[in-house]
Scaffold this motif. Structure first.
Motif, PDB file in Angstrom:
ATOM      1  N   ALA A   1      36.271  33.857  39.683  1.00 51.61           N
ATOM      2  CA  ALA A   1      37.718  33.820  39.516  1.00 51.61           C
ATOM      3  C   ALA A   1      38.437  34.962  40.236  1.00 51.61           C
ATOM      4  O   ALA A   1      39.493  34.761  40.847  1.00 51.61           O
ATOM      5  CB  ALA A   1      38.072  33.856  38.029  1.00 51.61           C
ATOM      6  N   GLU A   2      37.871  36.164  40.165  1.00 52.65           N
ATOM      7  CA  GLU A   2      38.583  37.345  40.667  1.00 52.65           C
ATOM      8  C   GLU A   2      39.020  37.244  42.125  1.00 52.65           C
ATOM      9  O   GLU A   2      40.197  37.479  42.439  1.00 52.65           O
ATOM     10  CB  GLU A   2      37.752  38.618  40.461  1.00 52.65           C
ATOM     11  CG  GLU A   2      38.511  39.881  40.885  1.00 52.65           C
ATOM     12  CD  GLU A   2      37.739  41.169  40.614  1.00 52.65           C
ATOM     13  OE1 GLU A   2      38.310  42.254  40.843  1.00 52.65           O
ATOM     14  OE2 GLU A   2      36.580  41.096  40.172  1.00 52.65           O
ATOM     15  N   PRO A   3      38.118  36.884  43.076  1.00 54.37           N
ATOM     16  CA  PRO A   3      38.572  36.837  44.472  1.00 54.37           C
ATOM     17  C   PRO A   3      39.659  35.793  44.700  1.00 54.37           C
ATOM     18  O   PRO A   3      40.528  35.976  45.565  1.00 54.37           O
ATOM     19  CB  PRO A   3      37.292  36.503  45.250  1.00 54.37           C
ATOM     20  CG  PRO A   3      36.346  35.939  44.258  1.00 54.37           C
ATOM     21  CD  PRO A   3      36.674  36.588  42.956  1.00 54.37           C
ATOM     22  N   LEU A   4      39.643  34.705  43.925  1.00 54.98           N
ATOM     23  CA  LEU A   4      40.676  33.679  44.077  1.00 54.98           C
ATOM     24  C   LEU A   4      42.027  34.183  43.565  1.00 54.98           C
ATOM     25  O   LEU A   4      43.071  33.943  44.193  1.00 54.98           O
ATOM     26  CB  LEU A   4      40.271  32.398  43.340  1.00 54.98           C
ATOM     27  CG  LEU A   4      38.936  31.778  43.745  1.00 54.98           C
ATOM     28  CD1 LEU A   4      38.728  30.449  43.031  1.00 54.98           C
ATOM     29  CD2 LEU A   4      38.862  31.582  45.249  1.00 54.98           C
TER      30      LEU A   4
ATOM     31  N   LEU B   1      42.480  27.133  40.410  1.00 56.59           N
ATOM     32  CA  LEU B   1      41.021  27.122  40.428  1.00 56.59           C
ATOM     33  C   LEU B   1      40.464  28.381  39.759  1.00 56.59           C
ATOM     34  O   LEU B   1      39.491  28.310  38.991  1.00 56.59           O
ATOM     35  CB  LEU B   1      40.525  27.011  41.876  1.00 56.59           C
ATOM     36  CG  LEU B   1      39.030  26.800  42.089  1.00 56.59           C
ATOM     37  CD1 LEU B   1      38.542  25.521  41.409  1.00 56.59           C
ATOM     38  CD2 LEU B   1      38.720  26.762  43.584  1.00 56.59           C
ATOM     39  N   ALA B   2      41.101  29.518  40.031  1.00 56.20           N
ATOM     40  CA  ALA B   2      40.700  30.758  39.371  1.00 56.20           C
ATOM     41  C   ALA B   2      40.844  30.646  37.863  1.00 56.20           C
ATOM     42  O   ALA B   2      39.984  31.113  37.107  1.00 56.20           O
ATOM     43  CB  ALA B   2      41.530  31.929  39.899  1.00 56.20           C
ATOM     44  N   GLY B   3      41.924  30.033  37.417  1.00 58.10           N
ATOM     45  CA  GLY B   3      42.133  29.848  35.983  1.00 58.10           C
ATOM     46  C   GLY B   3      41.050  29.004  35.342  1.00 58.10           C
ATOM     47  O   GLY B   3      40.625  29.260  34.203  1.00 58.10           O
ATOM     48  N   LEU B   4      40.608  27.997  36.068  1.00 55.34           N
ATOM     49  CA  LEU B   4      39.507  27.167  35.582  1.00 55.34           C
ATOM     50  C   LEU B   4      38.235  27.997  35.428  1.00 55.34           C
ATOM     51  O   LEU B   4      37.555  27.944  34.389  1.00 55.34           O
ATOM     52  CB  LEU B   4      39.266  26.013  36.558  1.00 55.34           C
ATOM     53  CG  LEU B   4      38.095  25.089  36.250  1.00 55.34           C
ATOM     54  CD1 LEU B   4      38.358  24.262  35.000  1.00 55.34           C
ATOM     55  CD2 LEU B   4      37.805  24.172  37.428  1.00 55.34           C
ATOM     56  N   TYR B   5      37.914  28.780  36.455  1.00 52.73           N
ATOM     57  CA  TYR B   5      36.713  29.610  36.396  1.00 52.73           C
ATOM     58  C   TYR B   5      36.827  30.653  35.284  1.00 52.73           C
ATOM     59  O   TYR B   5      35.844  30.952  34.586  1.00 52.73           O
ATOM     60  CB  TYR B   5      36.470  30.294  37.741  1.00 52.73           C
ATOM     61  CG  TYR B   5      36.108  29.338  38.863  1.00 52.73           C
ATOM     62  CD1 TYR B   5      35.513  28.102  38.591  1.00 52.73           C
ATOM     63  CD2 TYR B   5      36.371  29.654  40.186  1.00 52.73           C
ATOM     64  CE1 TYR B   5      35.189  27.224  39.608  1.00 52.73           C
ATOM     65  CE2 TYR B   5      36.034  28.778  41.214  1.00 52.73           C
ATOM     66  CZ  TYR B   5      35.443  27.565  40.928  1.00 52.73           C
ATOM     67  OH  TYR B   5      35.118  26.701  41.931  1.00 52.73           O
TER      68      TYR B   5
ATOM     69  N   ASN C   1      47.897  37.030  35.451  1.00 54.80           N
ATOM     70  CA  ASN C   1      46.613  36.335  35.371  1.00 54.80           C
ATOM     71  C   ASN C   1      45.446  37.262  35.730  1.00 54.80           C
ATOM     72  O   ASN C   1      44.398  37.243  35.067  1.00 54.80           O
ATOM     73  CB  ASN C   1      46.618  35.123  36.307  1.00 54.80           C
ATOM     74  CG  ASN C   1      47.580  34.048  35.850  1.00 54.80           C
ATOM     75  OD1 ASN C   1      48.001  34.032  34.703  1.00 54.80           O
ATOM     76  ND2 ASN C   1      47.942  33.153  36.742  1.00 54.80           N
ATOM     77  N   LEU C   2      45.648  38.050  36.763  1.00 52.04           N
ATOM     78  CA  LEU C   2      44.598  38.986  37.172  1.00 52.04           C
ATOM     79  C   LEU C   2      44.368  40.035  36.084  1.00 52.04           C
ATOM     80  O   LEU C   2      43.222  40.394  35.776  1.00 52.04           O
ATOM     81  CB  LEU C   2      44.986  39.648  38.499  1.00 52.04           C
ATOM     82  CG  LEU C   2      43.944  40.531  39.171  1.00 52.04           C
ATOM     83  CD1 LEU C   2      42.662  39.749  39.471  1.00 52.04           C
ATOM     84  CD2 LEU C   2      44.526  41.142  40.452  1.00 52.04           C
ATOM     85  N   ALA C   3      45.449  40.503  35.488  1.00 51.34           N
ATOM     86  CA  ALA C   3      45.330  41.465  34.385  1.00 51.34           C
ATOM     87  C   ALA C   3      44.561  40.867  33.214  1.00 51.34           C
ATOM     88  O   ALA C   3      43.745  41.536  32.578  1.00 51.34           O
ATOM     89  CB  ALA C   3      46.715  41.927  33.943  1.00 51.34           C
ATOM     90  N   GLY C   4      44.836  39.583  32.931  1.00 52.23           N
ATOM     91  CA  GLY C   4      44.122  38.905  31.853  1.00 52.23           C
ATOM     92  C   GLY C   4      42.626  38.833  32.108  1.00 52.23           C
ATOM     93  O   GLY C   4      41.811  38.994  31.189  1.00 52.23           O
ATOM     94  N   LEU C   5      42.273  38.607  33.363  1.00 50.82           N
ATOM     95  CA  LEU C   5      40.856  38.595  33.742  1.00 50.82           C
ATOM     96  C   LEU C   5      40.220  39.950  33.489  1.00 50.82           C
ATOM     97  O   LEU C   5      39.139  40.051  32.879  1.00 50.82           O
ATOM     98  CB  LEU C   5      40.727  38.210  35.214  1.00 50.82           C
ATOM     99  CG  LEU C   5      39.320  38.229  35.807  1.00 50.82           C
ATOM    100  CD1 LEU C   5      38.470  37.105  35.215  1.00 50.82           C
ATOM    101  CD2 LEU C   5      39.370  38.125  37.319  1.00 50.82           C
ATOM    102  N   TYR C   6      40.898  41.007  33.960  1.00 47.90           N
ATOM    103  CA  TYR C   6      40.366  42.354  33.775  1.00 47.90           C
ATOM    104  C   TYR C   6      40.267  42.713  32.297  1.00 47.90           C
ATOM    105  O   TYR C   6      39.301  43.345  31.856  1.00 47.90           O
ATOM    106  CB  TYR C   6      41.225  43.374  34.522  1.00 47.90           C
ATOM    107  CG  TYR C   6      41.160  43.258  36.025  1.00 47.90           C
ATOM    108  CD1 TYR C   6      40.069  42.688  36.671  1.00 47.90           C
ATOM    109  CD2 TYR C   6      42.214  43.722  36.826  1.00 47.90           C
ATOM    110  CE1 TYR C   6      40.012  42.585  38.055  1.00 47.90           C
ATOM    111  CE2 TYR C   6      42.165  43.624  38.210  1.00 47.90           C
ATOM    112  CZ  TYR C   6      41.062  43.053  38.818  1.00 47.90           C
ATOM    113  OH  TYR C   6      41.022  42.944  40.170  1.00 47.90           O
TER     114      TYR C   6
END
Length: 219
Positions: A167-170, A154-158, A195-200
């Motif tokens: 996305a971050e909290p998920l 779900l985070a990846g979708l967001y 994945n979290l690193a990619g978001l950041y």
């Protein structure tokens, strides 16, 4: 060699059309699938599905599993139009035979959502991911690894929609569950860190991203 031996014994002792032969074919196909040997896996999945349909009936949960596995193979090959109807059939059988809240139904919803996500059909994918997450939380508990997978998906979708604050909290929840349930050095933890690193990184938060990428790489 062990899967092949098992298949050979079952064929000789039980006959070519026994459900246990179908299970052996399915397992061997799963191995080939994991190795990327898709051309070797497909005929075995098809044989397994055919036996199960004839011996167990079109609506048996094992038939749903075969349809799901074959759909997963097609999905991995980018054969989305071949995969979708099989995922839908599998989901329908599981709902009717196992009930709307069964973990296997959650898996089917998750897989179908993943297919839609890969096609950029985000509005179709989101409600399915949410349903899958809800079932898994209720049936398996908030800290189950499958819940972590649902949160990650779900985070990846967001993330793909640019909804970074959603996305971050998920991603963080998914990472926490994976560490707690699987250990700090598990490959799923590495994926969550990546994945979290990619978001950041997408947010320009490079100082936050770098140590997570390094941790993920190290694992």
């Amino acid at each position: 060699p062990l899967y092949l031996q098992s298949l050979d014994i079952r064929k000789r002792q039980l006959g070519d059309d026994h459900p246990d032969v179908a299970s052996s074919l399915n397992n061997l196909a799963g191995l080939y699938y994991s190795q990327g040997r898709y051309n070797d896996a497909e005929p075995l999945y098809l044989q397994s599905l055919d036996i199960r349909k004839r011996q167990l009936g079109d609506d048996h949960p094992d038939v749903a599993s075969s349809l799901n596995n074959l759909a997963g193979l097609y999905y991995s090959q980018g054969r989305y139009n071949d995969a979708e109807p099989l995922y839908l059939q599998s989901l329908d059988i599981r709902k009717r035979q196992l009930g709307d809240d069964h973990p296997d139904v959650a898996s089917s919803l998750n897989n179908l959502a993943g297919l839609y996500y890969s096609q950029g059909r985000y509005n179709d994918a989101e409600p399915l991911y949410l349903q899958s997450l809800d079932i898994r939380k209720r049936q398996l508990g908030d800290d189950h690894p499958d819940v972590a997978s649902s949160l990650n998906n779900l985070a990846g979708l967001y993330y793909s929609q640019g909804r970074y604050n959603d996305a971050e909290p998920l991603y963080l929840q998914s990472l926490d569950i994976s560490k707690h349930q699987l250990g700090d050095d598990h490959p799923d933890v590495a994926s969550s860190l990546n994945n979290l690193a990619g978001l950041y990184s997408s947010q320009g938060r490079y100082n936050d991203a770098e140590p997570l990428y390094l941790q993920s790489l190290d694992i």
